[in-house]
Design a protein around this motif. Structure first.
Motif, PDB file in Angstrom:
ATOM      1  N   PRO A  63     -36.475  11.282  15.082  1.00  8.47           N
ATOM      2  CA  PRO A  63     -37.774  10.868  15.638  1.00  8.47           C
ATOM      3  C   PRO A  63     -38.350  11.887  16.616  1.00  8.47           C
ATOM      4  O   PRO A  63     -39.551  12.181  16.576  1.00  8.47           O
ATOM      5  CB  PRO A  63     -37.446   9.538  16.328  1.00  8.47           C
ATOM      6  N   LEU A  64     -37.499  12.447  17.475  1.00 11.37           N
ATOM      7  CA  LEU A  64     -37.973  13.461  18.423  1.00 11.37           C
ATOM      8  C   LEU A  64     -38.425  14.712  17.679  1.00 11.37           C
ATOM      9  O   LEU A  64     -39.467  15.306  18.008  1.00 11.37           O
ATOM     10  CB  LEU A  64     -36.856  13.802  19.412  1.00 11.37           C
ATOM     11  N   GLY A  65     -37.653  15.127  16.681  1.00 19.07           N
ATOM     12  CA  GLY A  65     -38.038  16.285  15.894  1.00 19.07           C
ATOM     13  C   GLY A  65     -39.337  16.055  15.141  1.00 19.07           C
ATOM     14  O   GLY A  65     -40.183  16.954  15.050  1.00 19.07           O
ATOM     15  N   THR A  66     -39.509  14.851  14.601  1.00 21.23           N
ATOM     16  CA  THR A  66     -40.744  14.509  13.893  1.00 21.23           C
ATOM     17  C   THR A  66     -41.946  14.600  14.816  1.00 21.23           C
ATOM     18  O   THR A  66     -42.995  15.134  14.451  1.00 21.23           O
ATOM     19  CB  THR A  66     -40.640  13.092  13.307  1.00 21.23           C
ATOM     20  N   LEU A  67     -41.808  14.084  16.022  1.00 28.69           N
ATOM     21  CA  LEU A  67     -42.896  14.146  17.006  1.00 28.69           C
ATOM     22  C   LEU A  67     -43.311  15.600  17.239  1.00 28.69           C
ATOM     23  O   LEU A  67     -44.504  15.931  17.224  1.00 28.69           O
ATOM     24  CB  LEU A  67     -42.449  13.504  18.315  1.00 28.69           C
ATOM     25  N   GLY A  68     -42.349  16.483  17.467  1.00 26.95           N
ATOM     26  CA  GLY A  68     -42.666  17.878  17.730  1.00 26.95           C
ATOM     27  C   GLY A  68     -43.257  18.583  16.523  1.00 26.95           C
ATOM     28  O   GLY A  68     -44.219  19.345  16.647  1.00 26.95           O
ATOM     29  N   LEU A  69     -42.724  18.317  15.327  1.00 23.50           N
ATOM     30  CA  LEU A  69     -43.175  19.013  14.133  1.00 23.50           C
ATOM     31  C   LEU A  69     -44.593  18.622  13.741  1.00 23.50           C
ATOM     32  O   LEU A  69     -45.434  19.486  13.452  1.00 23.50           O
ATOM     33  CB  LEU A  69     -42.215  18.730  12.972  1.00 23.50           C
ATOM     34  N   VAL A  70     -44.881  17.321  13.719  1.00 26.37           N
ATOM     35  CA  VAL A  70     -46.219  16.898  13.323  1.00 26.37           C
ATOM     36  C   VAL A  70     -47.233  17.246  14.401  1.00 26.37           C
ATOM     37  O   VAL A  70     -48.380  17.613  14.107  1.00 26.37           O
ATOM     38  CB  VAL A  70     -46.235  15.381  12.987  1.00 26.37           C
ATOM     39  N   GLY A  71     -46.826  17.156  15.668  1.00 25.52           N
ATOM     40  CA  GLY A  71     -47.721  17.555  16.751  1.00 25.52           C
ATOM     41  C   GLY A  71     -48.068  19.029  16.684  1.00 25.52           C
ATOM     42  O   GLY A  71     -49.218  19.425  16.863  1.00 25.52           O
ATOM     43  N   ARG A  72     -47.064  19.853  16.404  1.00 25.87           N
ATOM     44  CA  ARG A  72     -47.301  21.295  16.285  1.00 25.87           C
ATOM     45  C   ARG A  72     -48.232  21.594  15.129  1.00 25.87           C
ATOM     46  O   ARG A  72     -49.122  22.450  15.236  1.00 25.87           O
ATOM     47  CB  ARG A  72     -45.974  22.020  16.074  1.00 25.87           C
ATOM     48  N   ALA A  73     -48.055  20.884  13.996  1.00 22.03           N
ATOM     49  CA  ALA A  73     -48.899  21.131  12.830  1.00 22.03           C
ATOM     50  C   ALA A  73     -50.359  20.837  13.140  1.00 22.03           C
ATOM     51  O   ALA A  73     -51.256  21.627  12.801  1.00 22.03           O
ATOM     52  CB  ALA A  73     -48.419  20.278  11.653  1.00 22.03           C
ATOM     53  N   VAL A  74     -50.618  19.708  13.793  1.00 23.09           N
ATOM     54  CA  VAL A  74     -51.997  19.344  14.124  1.00 23.09           C
ATOM     55  C   VAL A  74     -52.578  20.331  15.135  1.00 23.09           C
ATOM     56  O   VAL A  74     -53.719  20.790  15.004  1.00 23.09           O
ATOM     57  CB  VAL A  74     -52.060  17.908  14.670  1.00 23.09           C
ATOM     58  N   ALA A  75     -51.793  20.671  16.159  1.00 26.82           N
ATOM     59  CA  ALA A  75     -52.289  21.552  17.221  1.00 26.82           C
ATOM     60  C   ALA A  75     -52.511  22.976  16.723  1.00 26.82           C
ATOM     61  O   ALA A  75     -53.423  23.671  17.188  1.00 26.82           O
ATOM     62  CB  ALA A  75     -51.304  21.571  18.377  1.00 26.82           C
ATOM     63  N   THR A  76     -51.705  23.424  15.782  1.00 27.88           N
ATOM     64  CA  THR A  76     -51.771  24.815  15.334  1.00 27.88           C
ATOM     65  C   THR A  76     -52.815  25.041  14.252  1.00 27.88           C
ATOM     66  O   THR A  76     -53.570  26.012  14.291  1.00 27.88           O
ATOM     67  CB  THR A  76     -50.400  25.276  14.810  1.00 27.88           C
ATOM     68  N   TYR A  77     -52.876  24.122  13.272  1.00 28.48           N
ATOM     69  CA  TYR A  77     -53.711  24.368  12.102  1.00 28.48           C
ATOM     70  C   TYR A  77     -55.029  23.607  12.110  1.00 28.48           C
ATOM     71  O   TYR A  77     -56.023  24.083  11.579  1.00 28.48           O
ATOM     72  CB  TYR A  77     -52.928  24.041  10.816  1.00 28.48           C
ATOM     73  N   GLY A  78     -55.038  22.400  12.686  1.00 27.90           N
ATOM     74  CA  GLY A  78     -56.259  21.619  12.641  1.00 27.90           C
ATOM     75  C   GLY A  78     -56.656  21.372  11.188  1.00 27.90           C
ATOM     76  O   GLY A  78     -55.824  21.403  10.284  1.00 27.90           O
ATOM     77  N   TRP A  79     -57.939  21.152  10.940  1.00 26.77           N
ATOM     78  CA  TRP A  79     -58.392  20.885   9.577  1.00 26.77           C
ATOM     79  C   TRP A  79     -59.676  21.656   9.234  1.00 26.77           C
ATOM     80  O   TRP A  79     -60.224  21.497   8.147  1.00 26.77           O
ATOM     81  CB  TRP A  79     -58.633  19.385   9.390  1.00 26.77           C
ATOM     82  N   GLU A  80     -60.172  22.483  10.171  1.00 27.13           N
ATOM     83  CA  GLU A  80     -61.433  23.171   9.939  1.00 27.13           C
ATOM     84  C   GLU A  80     -61.377  24.114   8.742  1.00 27.13           C
ATOM     85  O   GLU A  80     -62.361  24.303   8.023  1.00 27.13           O
ATOM     86  CB  GLU A  80     -61.841  23.971  11.181  1.00 27.13           C
ATOM     87  N   SER A  81     -60.216  24.737   8.518  1.00 29.27           N
ATOM     88  CA  SER A  81     -60.099  25.723   7.442  1.00 29.27           C
ATOM     89  C   SER A  81     -60.137  25.090   6.058  1.00 29.27           C
ATOM     90  O   SER A  81     -60.224  25.801   5.049  1.00 29.27           O
ATOM     91  CB  SER A  81     -58.797  26.513   7.607  1.00 29.27           C
ATOM     92  N   PHE A 136     -35.252  21.277  16.417  1.00 35.63           N
ATOM     93  CA  PHE A 136     -34.659  20.281  15.528  1.00 35.63           C
ATOM     94  C   PHE A 136     -34.376  20.875  14.154  1.00 35.63           C
ATOM     95  O   PHE A 136     -33.286  20.684  13.584  1.00 35.63           O
ATOM     96  CB  PHE A 136     -35.588  19.071  15.407  1.00 35.63           C
ATOM     97  N   VAL A 137     -35.341  21.603  13.604  1.00 37.11           N
ATOM     98  CA  VAL A 137     -35.136  22.225  12.291  1.00 37.11           C
ATOM     99  C   VAL A 137     -34.022  23.265  12.355  1.00 37.11           C
ATOM    100  O   VAL A 137     -33.200  23.376  11.442  1.00 37.11           O
ATOM    101  CB  VAL A 137     -36.444  22.865  11.784  1.00 37.11           C
ATOM    102  N   SER A 138     -33.951  24.015  13.452  1.00 38.78           N
ATOM    103  CA  SER A 138     -32.885  25.014  13.608  1.00 38.78           C
ATOM    104  C   SER A 138     -31.505  24.357  13.627  1.00 38.78           C
ATOM    105  O   SER A 138     -30.548  24.876  13.051  1.00 38.78           O
ATOM    106  CB  SER A 138     -33.100  25.814  14.894  1.00 38.78           C
ATOM    107  N   LEU A 139     -31.413  23.208  14.297  1.00 35.38           N
ATOM    108  CA  LEU A 139     -30.142  22.484  14.321  1.00 35.38           C
ATOM    109  C   LEU A 139     -29.736  22.046  12.918  1.00 35.38           C
ATOM    110  O   LEU A 139     -28.568  22.163  12.524  1.00 35.38           O
ATOM    111  CB  LEU A 139     -30.248  21.270  15.245  1.00 35.38           C
ATOM    112  N   LEU A 140     -30.700  21.547  12.149  1.00 35.07           N
ATOM    113  CA  LEU A 140     -30.398  21.126  10.785  1.00 35.07           C
ATOM    114  C   LEU A 140     -29.988  22.320   9.926  1.00 35.07           C
ATOM    115  O   LEU A 140     -29.014  22.253   9.172  1.00 35.07           O
ATOM    116  CB  LEU A 140     -31.615  20.440  10.170  1.00 35.07           C
ATOM    117  N   ARG A 141     -30.734  23.417  10.041  1.00 35.48           N
ATOM    118  CA  ARG A 141     -30.418  24.596   9.239  1.00 35.48           C
ATOM    119  C   ARG A 141     -29.043  25.163   9.587  1.00 35.48           C
ATOM    120  O   ARG A 141     -28.353  25.719   8.729  1.00 35.48           O
ATOM    121  CB  ARG A 141     -31.487  25.669   9.443  1.00 35.48           C
ATOM    122  N   ALA A 142     -28.641  25.009  10.843  1.00 37.84           N
ATOM    123  CA  ALA A 142     -27.336  25.528  11.257  1.00 37.84           C
ATOM    124  C   ALA A 142     -26.192  24.816  10.545  1.00 37.84           C
ATOM    125  O   ALA A 142     -25.115  25.396  10.350  1.00 37.84           O
ATOM    126  CB  ALA A 142     -27.173  25.398  12.771  1.00 37.84           C
TER     127      ALA A 142
END
Length: 474
Positions: free
Chosen positions: A225-243, A59-65
């Motif tokens: 909405p689809l892009g938002t789902l993927g972006l926020v999901g990726r952020a939670v799955a990748t970074y978490g909050w432990e750091s 989604f971000v790539s499409l916008l940047r294009a």
């Protein structure tokens, strides 16, 4: 007939705002699920994390294009509509002035929170985390960033993949510099005005291209909405909050500062100019939330420009210049609050006393430095510029890298809000803001069709019958 009508009402899709909120909630849930699954036995991300990353990244790539052709054609068309440089120069001056005013308020908040909360002292991060950054900001970056490498400011990079002593493959990527695109568009637009009648075929083609690009952008934004789902999901799955734990005080100071800018400074600026605070945030919400989950002002630029024109009532002839300029130089989160707090954190961590002149230098770098690093990405570049100017250890950057993605979400949302705020304020002060549209528009208006002139060019937003012509008067 009544049965058919009621069925259609029941099947009607929820509003855009509701779709975004549902996507945020679902993205968080899927992200936590992916985080709980963990990595594969081979140490690779699990399938759900990969899927979320692919959806959000696509989604971000499409916008940047759409950014290079959108910025170029919109600015050329705007200059052709302005037909006068004097008033354009005044609008540009007012824009830069308000960039500086809001940046100064933001950096003052950052310095105040740094002195009050002492994040460099109240931390459990170890000194072994210090690391020299790979890229540093320079005051010469602005001058080099102004000079286009080619016609559209496109840049390519090639990397070799090796297997032992053999070359296994070659990969390349293409990037762009919005500041260079803006400069080229200004030059071409002004040249077209000087050429006169001979440039009309070119300007006609440019208007047609702009209309086509806006239509394509309209299709892409509907995927938000689809892009938002993927972006926020990726952020939670990748970074978490432990750091966050070792740098909890610093993270809290950053987000408190961002909240103060968003909920105190910006509302004061809006109210002092006679504009509704609620209406601004309602109109700018699609861009702000996308900036939060995408962590990219450039990727969000097409949406920011659209909400500024459609929801906030800023004329296209001005918005198409001010928003791209803001996306490269207006960074209240990344270039004002964060560098100020981070510099104080590094000084406190290494036990370095800062004098009053150092704090004044932090303010100067934060207000002016964002222009120096225009066209470069990431708050780390701005932070290294601040640290090197103050003579603080650049190794301090490594102390903050672990939580940078988590902080970057809030920073980018604040950046985008400021990039929408300043054109709105300047348009209101110059008497070219469509106040009626500002007071009535909402996120749903992003998906209304363009109203066209008889010649097929997109209709500009205008607040008064004479507002569309207002920018051409000196």
């Amino acid at each position: 007939m009544s049965t058919t009508t009621s069925s259609r009402r029941r099947l009607r899709a929820p509003s855009f705002t509701v779709q975004i909120l549902l996507a945020l909630v679902l993205g968080v849930l899927l992200g936590w699920w992916a985080l709980s699954i963990g990595q594969t036995p081979e140490g690779e991300p699990n399938g759900l994390t990969v899927a979320l990353d692919t959806i959000g990244g696509a989604f971000v790539s499409l916008l940047r294009a759409t950014v290079p052709p959108l910025v170029f054609t919109a600015i050329v068309a705007s200059i052709a509509n302005l037909r006068g440089v004097a008033n354009a120069a005044r609008l540009a001056g007012q824009t830069l002035l308000w960039f500086a005013v809001t940046a100064a308020a933001s950096v003052a908040i950052g310095i105040g929170l740094g002195l009050l909360m002492k994040p460099g002292i109240n931390t459990s991060v170890g000194a072994d985390a210090a690391a020299d950054p790979g890229r540093t900001g320079s005051w010469l970056d602005f001058l080099s960033g102004l000079i286009p490498a080619n016609f559209l400011g496109l840049q390519s990079s090639v990397s070799l993949e090796r297997a032992g002593d053999e070359i296994a493959g070659v990969s390349g990527s293409l990037s762009f510099n919005v500041l260079q695109i803006l400069v080229m568009a200004l030059v071409v637009g002004i040249a077209a005005l000087k050429v006169g009648q001979k440039a009309e075929p070119f300007l006609s083609v440019n208007r047609s291209l702009l209309a086509i690009i806006q239509k394509v952008l309209w299709w892409i934004i509907r995927l938000a909405p689809l892009g938002t789902l993927g972006l926020v999901g990726r952020a939670v799955a990748t970074y978490g909050w432990e750091s966050l734990a070792p740098l909890g005080t610093f993270a809290a100071a950053v987000y408190i500062g961002l909240a103060l800018v968003l909920l105190v400074v910006y509302p004061i600026v809006l109210k002092s100019n006679g504009l509704s605070v609620v209406r601004f945030f309602r109109g700018a919400w699609p861009a702000i939330q996308l900036g939060f989950v995408s962590r990219s002002s450039i990727g969000t630029l097409p949406v920011t420009e659209r909400v500024v024109e459609r929801n906030l009532g800023v004329p296209q002839s001005y918005a198409s210049f001010a928003v791209p300029l803001g996306a490269t130089t207006k960074m209240d989160g990344c270039a004002s609050i964060y560098p100020a707090l981070a510099a104080i954190f590094v000084a406190q961590f290494f036990g370095i006393e800062l004098a009053i002149t150092d704090y004044l230098l932090i303010a100067f770098v934060s207000v002016v430095g964002s222009a120096a690093t225009a066209g470069l990405t990431g708050a780390i570049v701005m932070l290294t510029l601040t640290l090197s100017t103050l003579g603080l250890p650049l190794e301090g950057v490594g102390l903050l890298l672990a939580i940078d993605p988590i902080l970057d979400m809030g920073r980018t949302a604040t950046n985008v809000a400021g990039q929408a705020l300043v054109p709105t304020i300047v348009a209101k002060r110059e008497g070219i803001l469509d106040v009626e549209q500002y007071d009535s528009a909402n996120a749903t208006d992003l998906f209304t069709e363009d109203v066209e002139h008889a010649d097929g060019a997109p209709q500009e937003v205008s607040g008064r019958p004479e507002a569309a012509a207002a920018p051409v008067r000196s």
